[in-house]
Design a protein around this motif. Structure first.
Motif, PDB file in Angstrom:
ATOM      1  N   ASP A  78     -25.332 -19.416 -46.644  1.00  0.00           N
ATOM      2  CA  ASP A  78     -26.290 -19.718 -45.581  1.00  0.00           C
ATOM      3  C   ASP A  78     -27.117 -18.497 -45.203  1.00  0.00           C
ATOM      4  O   ASP A  78     -28.337 -18.582 -45.018  1.00  0.00           O
ATOM      5  CB  ASP A  78     -25.549 -20.223 -44.347  1.00  0.00           C
ATOM      6  CG  ASP A  78     -25.220 -21.713 -44.431  1.00  0.00           C
ATOM      7  OD1 ASP A  78     -25.539 -22.329 -45.466  1.00  0.00           O
ATOM      8  OD2 ASP A  78     -24.637 -22.245 -43.471  1.00  0.00           O
ATOM      9  N   ARG A 105     -28.344 -27.665 -41.900  1.00  0.00           N
ATOM     10  CA  ARG A 105     -28.426 -26.217 -41.746  1.00  0.00           C
ATOM     11  C   ARG A 105     -29.550 -25.626 -42.591  1.00  0.00           C
ATOM     12  O   ARG A 105     -30.234 -24.688 -42.171  1.00  0.00           O
ATOM     13  CB  ARG A 105     -27.096 -25.557 -42.121  1.00  0.00           C
ATOM     14  CG  ARG A 105     -25.909 -26.004 -41.282  1.00  0.00           C
ATOM     15  CD  ARG A 105     -24.720 -25.062 -41.411  1.00  0.00           C
ATOM     16  NE  ARG A 105     -24.403 -24.746 -42.789  1.00  0.00           N
ATOM     17  CZ  ARG A 105     -23.629 -25.474 -43.596  1.00  0.00           C
ATOM     18  NH1 ARG A 105     -23.098 -26.609 -43.150  1.00  0.00           N
ATOM     19  NH2 ARG A 105     -23.385 -25.101 -44.843  1.00  0.00           N
ATOM     20  N   SER A 142     -27.831 -23.003 -37.164  1.00  0.00           N
ATOM     21  CA  SER A 142     -27.288 -23.110 -38.518  1.00  0.00           C
ATOM     22  C   SER A 142     -26.244 -22.033 -38.778  1.00  0.00           C
ATOM     23  O   SER A 142     -25.451 -22.132 -39.718  1.00  0.00           O
ATOM     24  CB  SER A 142     -28.402 -23.003 -39.559  1.00  0.00           C
ATOM     25  OG  SER A 142     -29.061 -21.759 -39.476  1.00  0.00           O
TER      26      SER A 142
END
Length: 817
Positions: free
Chosen positions: A341, A541, A493
């Protein structure tokens, strides 16, 4: 796995899984759970397969189907706790409530009998006990109903004549016969009922007829091995360890050999008979001795000789390492999720999004200060019962010297400062030292008390230190993931399980370093992007990560949205409007899902409303925001989602490629082979449309090359090509080597070679578009001929232009020809 999708339904899906490229099926818990449970983590009987999920015959059929298709079977196991919400469904718990300390299962559950004066305290009442009795809400009854005798006769005859006792004491422990175990279905000694709750009466204590008469009820209740209490008093009176804050999940003592044997009989049968090939261990940090448990499990499953995979749901804080001595193949993959991420988040967005967060709060609140506050809140409230048990486990001189109030204050501060989920003594004493220093700095008035307590917490092998380490995890989980995550909305996120949202982004080099470490140390660990516990699914996300590239635009849009609807709390508004944007699917009816999420988020955060004390007026504003989102604010939402949807899809494909091609074993959560914009559970446990996925996969296999659009078919193409490649050519995934990207747009790409497979992914797509595309940027590909598994295009080694390689899709998966 649930009643609506049982083991036979799963067997029907096996051909699709095989076609997709899956080589293992990973099942949620299938032991007998509480009736109606759609997740299975509230096991009530570990000795049998859940009937609603198909029972043992269906497990055999599923296993046969999986084996015939060449699939392994990995099953989730829950050793830490059992479900006790419906005592009549849990034979062990029912027996404990019937016989008390004389029950054959009295030591199966982690009960502090002395704290309850020899009883199990059940804080389940909606009011104080006297109020409930006076209202006639408690009913006691003999076995099989009652006859028509008078109250006087009932009171006289219900006395157990075998031994006189004080009327306020439970009956003396009555040793059940060697072959006797009470049957919840038969309730041979009578029952007490409160709403839907049914409890067993101890032998010889039942009335002669069913009654709610206050005097009769009080007499019967005074003679039980359990004691009822108002739920609001749980933190004072609770005397059994529970899972986090869930009173209906009672801790099990699998560190005791006889309890391990009894609770693993069925699971080990699966292993012996070849019905399962691997196990996933839920929440090992709740156990008294996680490493010892894994040693025992490995021995019983013939590991390592049989090389049976065992994974642990272990949450690693940033920088923390999985204990190398554990008998496991690795974690379930939240660490990989955080790494992936963050490499897709633009570091330039940190300052403006921080400014927005400060403006919404009216003050700056660093993450470290926030979690110190929220963890302390948890230690003082929902974990107060466990802190009380720690105090009772202190050496008598230490307890006497400190006093309970000072000991409670210092312990709560020490727990709040603990930097990881727990330590595994004698390793990890540095975490205790860190917590002690941090706590003493925050509270110098407690420094002397902390100095007295910290060495006890760091001393391996004591009851106090074991319980301390079983308490740090709940304080962390509830204080951070289930409170602070709902208060810290700078970029949601990043508020994900195991993540530190203060760590805003990661460079390409940092990702390469993390992936290389996994390849070297834990090459068979699971990697994840979505699980049943993620706060937002991977594609939600991925879309929200775009906000870091357009922070000024989001600040303006959020301002417009808050003018339409606001809860009155700035950070909560930011969190809820981000949830709307992240979950938005054009044309979908999201109202019910968003209402459920918004209410949960507000209550978990504990600002304006809570689970314990819901504030109707505040929650009306929360639901009003959702009504606006799906109503008159819809045009605003849809316009902004349209702006960030394409870069969000690019991020989603990049994240999926990094997971699927990167080191470790990728766990593809059911349904995420297409776009998935789910929110926190239970939203992420909705049933999946398998027929739709079958149909799209069939078209792809016929040669269709889908566009990167709302259908998600491009993601399905990536998933199936990557999974098939890993399954069919594992020799191409044996190492990890970063590949250089050269040129003006190099910061927008990352690439690596797995030993015969090359992954190339786009990052920061908004910035890439703003600079006009790839220009002359190239990736240096090793010599030889390579084929893109997504497009079929072939390239030769050397400097390969990204403008050509990533012309159709923002990712490429090259396999050596």
């Amino acid at each position: 796995m649930r009643a609506e999708f049982d083991l036979d339904a799963a067997a029907d899906v096996v051909p699709y899984l095989r076609d997709l490229g899956v080589d293992w099926a990973y099942l949620s818990p299938i032991l007998q759970a509480t009736e109606g449970s759609d997740h299975g983590y509230d096991v009530v009987d570990p000795t049998r397969v859940d009937a609603s999920r198909g029972g043992p015959e269906a497990l055999a059929r599923f296993s046969a189907a999986a084996r015939a298709a060449g699939l392994g079977t990995l099953i989730d196991l829950v050793p830490n706790h059992q479900g006790v919400a419906a005592p009549e469904q849990n034979p062990w718990w029912w027996d404990v409530l019937t016989f008390g300390r004389a029950s054959r299962h009295a030591e199966s559950f982690d009960i502090d009998w002395d704290h309850g004066d020899g009883r199990v305290v059940l804080p389940v009442l909606g009011a104080e006990l006297d109020e409930v009795i006076a209202a006639g809400e408690l009913v006691v009854a003999p076995p099989g109903g009652g006859g028509g005798v008078s109250d006087a006769e009932e009171m006289a005859d219900s006395e157990d004549a075998t031994a006189p006792r004080h009327p306020q004491q439970p009956p003396p422990p009555q040793e059940p016969a060697a072959d006797e175990e009470t049957s919840p279905e038969e309730a041979p000694y009578g029952t007490a009922r409160y709403d839907d709750l049914v409890l067993p009466l101890a032998p010889g204590t039942a009335p002669l007829r069913e009654t709610s008469d206050a005097s009769a009820v009080r007499d019967v209740l005074a003679r039980q091995h359990w004691q009822l209490a108002f739920w609001r008093r749980a933190e004072d009176v609770l005397n059994y360890r529970r899972f986090f804050t869930v009173t209906s999940l009672a801790g099990v003592r699998v560190e005791r050999p006889e309890v391990f044997d009894a609770s693993h009989t069925e699971v080990l049968r699966w292993v012996r008979e070849g019905l399962v090939d691997g196990l996933r261990i839920d929440h090992p940090d709740g156990l008294a001795d996680p490493g010892g448990y894994l040693d025992r499990l490995a021995a019983e499953t013939s590991r390592p000789a049989a090389a049976m995979p065992i994974y642990v749901e272990k949450i690693l804080e940033p920088g923390e390492q999985l204990p190398g001595w554990w008998q496991t193949d690795g974690t379930t993959g939240y660490d990989a999720l955080g790494e992936i991420d963050r490499v897709l988040v633009d570091p330039a967005g940190e300052a403006p999004l921080t400014d927005l967060d400060t403006a919404l709060r009216g003050y700056a609140e660093p993450w470290a200060e926030l979690i110190a506050t929220t963890k302390r809140e948890i230690a003082d409230t929902s974990q107060a019962a466990e802190v009380g048990r720690l105090i009772r486990n202190l050496p008598a001189p230490v307890r006497a010297g400190l006093g309970d109030d000072l000991a409670r204050d210092a312990l709560a501060e020490l727990l709040a400062a603990f930097p990881v989920y727990r330590a595994y003594l004698p390793a990890g004493t540095d975490h205790v030292a860190h917590a002690a220093a941090e706590a003493s700095t925050r509270r110098p008035d407690l420094a002397a008390a902390i100095d007295a307590l910290a060495p006890l917490a760091a001393e391996a092998g004591t009851e106090f230190s074991r319980r301390f380490m079983q308490t740090t995890g709940p304080v962390m989980a509830k204080g951070v993931e289930d409170r602070a995550f709902y208060r810290y909305s700078r970029l949601t996120s990043l508020t994900e399980v195991g993540g530190d949202p203060a760590h805003f982004s990661a460079s390409v080099d940092e990702l390469h370093e993390a992936f290389a470490r996994r390849q070297a140390a834990w090459p068979h660990a699971l990697t994840a992007l979505t699980t049943h516990d993620t706060k937002r699914s991977e594609d939600s996300r991925a879309r929200l990560a775009v906000l870091a590239e357009v922070p000024e635009r989001w600040t303006a849009v959020l301002g417009d949205l808050r003018e339409v609807a606001s809860t009155g709390d700035g950070p909560l508004d930011n969190l809820l409007w981000q949830a709307v944007v992240g979950a938005w699917v054009p044309g979908a009816d999201l109202g019910d899902r968003l209402h459920a999420y918004a209410e949960k988020a507000a209550r978990e955060g504990g600002v304006g409303t809570t689970w314990e004390d819901p504030d109707a007026s505040f929650e009306a504003r929360v639901h009003g925001l959702v009504d606006a989102a799906v109503g008159h604010a819809r045009p605003l939402v849809e316009r902004f989602v349209a702006e960030i949807a394409a870069p969000g899809r690019s991020n989603g494909l990049a994240a999926k490629l990094l997971q699927l091609a990167g080191p470790g074993v990728p766990d593809v959560y059911q349904g995420t082979e297409l776009w998935d914009h789910s929110l926190v559970d239970p939203d992420n446990r909705r049933l999946v449309d398998i027929d739709l996925r079958r149909a799209l996969l069939a078209r792809i296999d016929e040669g269709w090359m889908p566009e990167v659009d709302d259908t998600g078919a491009a993601k399905l193409l990536l998933v199936t090509r990557a999974l098939r490649l890993r399954r069919d050519r594992p020799e191409l995934f044996v190492r990890y080597a970063p590949l250089p990207v050269v040129g003006a747009a190099r910061e927008h790409a990352l690439a690596f070679d797995r030993g015969g497979v090359i992954a190339v992914a786009t990052r920061l797509p908004v910035g890439l578009s703003a600079r006009g595309g790839w220009g002359g940027t190239t990736v240096l590909v090793p010599a030889g001929d390579w084929r893109d598994e997504l497009t079929g295009a072939e390239v030769s080694g050397g400097l390969v232009p990204l403008a050509t390689l990533l012309d159709r899709y923002p990712v490429a998966l090259l396999a050596r020809v």
